[in-house]
Write an enzyme that holds these catalytic residues in place. Structure first.
Site, short mmCIF file in Angstrom:
data_model
loop_
_atom_site.label_atom_id
_atom_site.label_comp_id
_atom_site.label_asym_id
_atom_site.label_seq_id
_atom_site.Cartn_x
_atom_site.Cartn_y
_atom_site.Cartn_z
N TYR A 175 0.74 -1.31 0.05
CA TYR A 175 -0.04 0.08 0.19
C TYR A 175 0.97 1.27 0.00
O TYR A 175 1.75 1.32 0.59
CB TYR A 175 -0.85 0.03 1.22
CG TYR A 175 -2.45 0.01 0.64
CD1 TYR A 175 -2.80 0.91 0.17
CD2 TYR A 175 -3.15 -1.11 1.10
CE1 TYR A 175 -4.04 0.82 -0.25
CE2 TYR A 175 -4.48 -1.15 0.59
CZ TYR A 175 -5.08 -0.07 -0.16
OH TYR A 175 -6.24 -0.14 -0.54
N GLU A 207 -0.49 4.75 -0.92
CA GLU A 207 -1.19 6.17 -1.40
C GLU A 207 -0.27 7.21 -0.96
O GLU A 207 0.43 7.47 -0.04
CB GLU A 207 -2.38 6.10 -0.23
CG GLU A 207 -3.50 5.24 -0.69
CD GLU A 207 -4.64 5.27 0.05
OE1 GLU A 207 -4.72 5.97 1.20
OE2 GLU A 207 -5.86 5.06 0.00
N ASP A 244 -4.56 13.06 -26.31
CA ASP A 244 -4.89 11.82 -25.91
C ASP A 244 -3.99 10.82 -26.74
O ASP A 244 -4.45 10.40 -27.67
CB ASP A 244 -6.42 11.21 -25.95
CG ASP A 244 -6.48 9.91 -25.40
OD1 ASP A 244 -5.62 9.17 -25.09
OD2 ASP A 244 -7.90 9.67 -24.76
N THR A 300 -1.93 5.35 -22.83
CA THR A 300 -2.05 3.90 -22.02
C THR A 300 -0.70 3.40 -22.18
O THR A 300 -0.10 3.50 -23.09
CB THR A 300 -3.03 3.05 -22.56
OG1 THR A 300 -2.75 2.73 -23.89
CG2 THR A 300 -4.63 3.61 -22.60
N LYS A 304 -1.01 -0.34 -25.08
CA LYS A 304 -1.39 -0.40 -26.85
C LYS A 304 0.05 -0.55 -27.29
O LYS A 304 0.87 -1.42 -27.24
CB LYS A 304 -2.23 0.56 -26.97
CG LYS A 304 -3.65 0.57 -26.29
CD LYS A 304 -4.58 1.53 -26.51
CE LYS A 304 -5.88 1.30 -25.79
NZ LYS A 304 -6.86 2.49 -26.06
N ARG A 334 -0.94 -3.28 -18.63
CA ARG A 334 -2.10 -2.36 -18.68
C ARG A 334 -2.26 -1.14 -17.65
O ARG A 334 -1.82 -1.47 -16.47
CB ARG A 334 -3.39 -3.25 -18.21
CG ARG A 334 -3.62 -4.70 -19.12
CD ARG A 334 -5.00 -4.91 -18.96
NE ARG A 334 -5.78 -4.07 -20.01
CZ ARG A 334 -5.91 -4.12 -21.27
NH1 ARG A 334 -5.17 -5.24 -21.83
NH2 ARG A 334 -6.60 -3.40 -21.91
C1 LIG Z 1 -7.92 2.98 -25.20
C2 LIG Z 1 -8.31 4.49 -25.19
C3 LIG Z 1 -8.35 5.09 -23.81
C4 LIG Z 1 -8.67 4.19 -22.75
O1 LIG Z 1 -7.79 3.23 -22.34
P1 LIG Z 1 -8.31 2.30 -21.07
O2 LIG Z 1 -6.96 1.82 -20.62
O3 LIG Z 1 -9.07 1.12 -21.96
O4 LIG Z 1 -9.29 2.84 -20.16
C5 LIG Z 1 -8.52 6.40 -23.81
N1 LIG Z 1 -8.52 7.10 -24.93
C6 LIG Z 1 -8.24 6.69 -26.10
C7 LIG Z 1 -8.10 7.39 -27.41
C8 LIG Z 1 -8.17 5.21 -26.27
O5 LIG Z 1 -7.76 4.82 -27.58
#
Ligand SMILES: *Cc1c(COP(=O)(O)O)cnc(C)c1O
Length: 413
Positions: free
Chosen positions: A51, A53, A197, A223, A226, A232
């Site tokens: 933990y 935080e 994003d 993220t 990907k 993840r």
């Molecule tokens: C995949 C994605 C997210 C969200 O990611 P998660 O880990 O699934 O919550 C946010 N924005 C875009 C543009 C994405 O492609």
């Protein structure tokens, strides 16, 4: 030990089936990848027990000396990788990262300009079924009807008309380069903040295959699982002036204890992404997508925007077969061992549940070592499977070919 002695055979059998699925079928979902054994080892490490935080040096629990070292290393590595002033590596996911940024920079009811979901935007960019759309006034921009590219003139016009507090750039299903510079110009003209994003393309940016938005943006989210090929999770990069607000919005604003095992694995992934081999990987991902697109076009599929600059293709099925839906295509391809997702194409006449398109990505197959020659084979397998979409015998025969292709490129032995 207080733990059970007997292995969980029921769960192990399920794991074995998933392992076999990943090793023997084609993974063409654009948002997926194969994490390295090192990333997976750290995801399963003793850091899961802790933990912590708070943030390095400012924790609410004792015993965080080594957790601090790990989280500091993750933050330092990612800042160097992207040239960012501040990093928060605690978001549990991309969606959490985005919601934390909104919480840090916006008041409930503020106006935000983001890419329309129908044109490739993400649920967290103001969908009415997502908290982003319930808490903030999102207005959508879109693609041009003529060439299916971001309509930057319309973005500028809309920004002047609504004076958004924040402009969100970035997409979840857009096959073209997103140039951050014109977004910055528009944001400056109307006095808006700019968030990019980069969930899908973070690995391409790290590998030099897509322009880096960090120098142009107030905040960049992404993220780590990907194209970035880590565990993840999510990450937020920002200018130093927003560091305190963003850190507060992540914890205590929206999350509790950080997933320090995932953060340790993020540190490992950021090191991997800084290696010269990752530049080769990123450029091969893009080369493979281009080769796959050319080969699919040769089979009569229409590519949205005419092609790709990145890791994904949006395929309009109607030129191939006017009656074939994205839903049917996804199901038939699944039977043939080709895993991908149906996707709306711009101004799709069919519902988002049915769709007229599919989305295809090359991050996973590229990690497996496949190159342009295999992309031609994959396009051929896809075309044959979709011609035989209702013939289970033919689909099973194609699945055997897929298995044999995959057996030369198993990600995990
Ligand atoms: C995949 C994605 C997210 C969200 O990611 P998660 O880990 O699934 O919550 C946010 N924005 C875009 C543009 C994405 O492609």
């Amino acid at each position: 030990m207080a733990w059970l002695d007997e292995p969980d055979d029921e769960m192990l059998a399920i794991l074995q089936r998933e392992y076999d699925r990943q090793n023997t079928t084609l993974q063409l979902i654009a948002s997926e990848n194969f994490a390295s054994p090192a990333v997976m080892a750290f995801t399963g490490s003793v850091f899961t027990n802790k933990y912590s935080e708070g943030y390095p040096g400012k924790r609410y629990y004792g015993g965080n000396r080594f957790v601090d070292e790990s989280e500091d290393l993750a933050r330092d590595r990612v800042k160097v990788l992207f040239g960012a002033e501040h990093a928060n590596v605690q978001p549990h996911s991309g969606a959490n990262a985005n919601m934390s940024v909104y919480q840090a920079l916006l008041d409930v009811g503020d106006t935000v300009l983001g890419l329309s979901l129908d044109h490739g935007g993400h649920l967290t960019h103001g969908s009415p079924v997502n908290a982003s759309g319930k808490l903030y006034e999102f207005v959508a921009y879109g693609l041009t009807a003529s060439d299916e590219r971001l309509d930057m003139d319309a973005v500028a016009e809309q920004a002047r008309a609504i004076s958004p507090k924040l402009i969100v750039a970035g997409a979840t299903a857009y096959p073209r380069r997103i140039d951050p510079a014109p977004f910055r110009e528009i944001a400056d003209e109307v006095g808006a903040l700019l968030m990019f994003d980069a969930a899908h393309i973070a690995g391409l940016i790290a590998g030099g295959a897509h322009p880096n938005p960090v120098p142009f943006c107030d905040v960049v989210t992404f993220t780590t699982h990907k194209t970035m090929r880590g565990p993840r999770g999510g990450c937020i990069l920002s200018r130093a002036e927003y560091a305190a607000a963003i850190d507060k919005a992540v914890f205590p604003g929206s999350q509790g204890g950080p997933l320090e095992h995932a953060i340790a694995a993020k540190a490992v992934a950021f090191r991997e992404a800084a290696d010269p081999s990752f530049r080769e990987y990123a450029s091969q991902v893009v080369a493979n997508a281009a080769a796959l697109g050319d080969a699919l076009a040769g089979h009569g599929f229409r590519l949205v925007s005419g092609g790709t600059d990145n890791h994904l293709l949006l395929v309009d099925l109607r030129t191939f077969d006017a009656d074939l839906t994205g839903k049917q295509a996804q199901e038939s391809l699944d039977r043939a061992g080709i895993t991908l997702n149906r996707n709306s194409i711009p101004d799709d006449p069919r519902s988002p549940f049915v769709t007229s398109g599919i989305r295809i990505g090359t991050p996973s197959v590229t990690t497996q070592g496949m190159k342009e020659a295999q992309m031609v084979t994959i396009a051929d397998l896809v075309a044959r499977a979709l011609r035989a979409f209702d013939d289970d015998t033919a689909l099973d025969a194609i699945r055997a070919e897929v298995n044999s292709l995959c057996s030369g490129f198993t990600p995990y032995s």
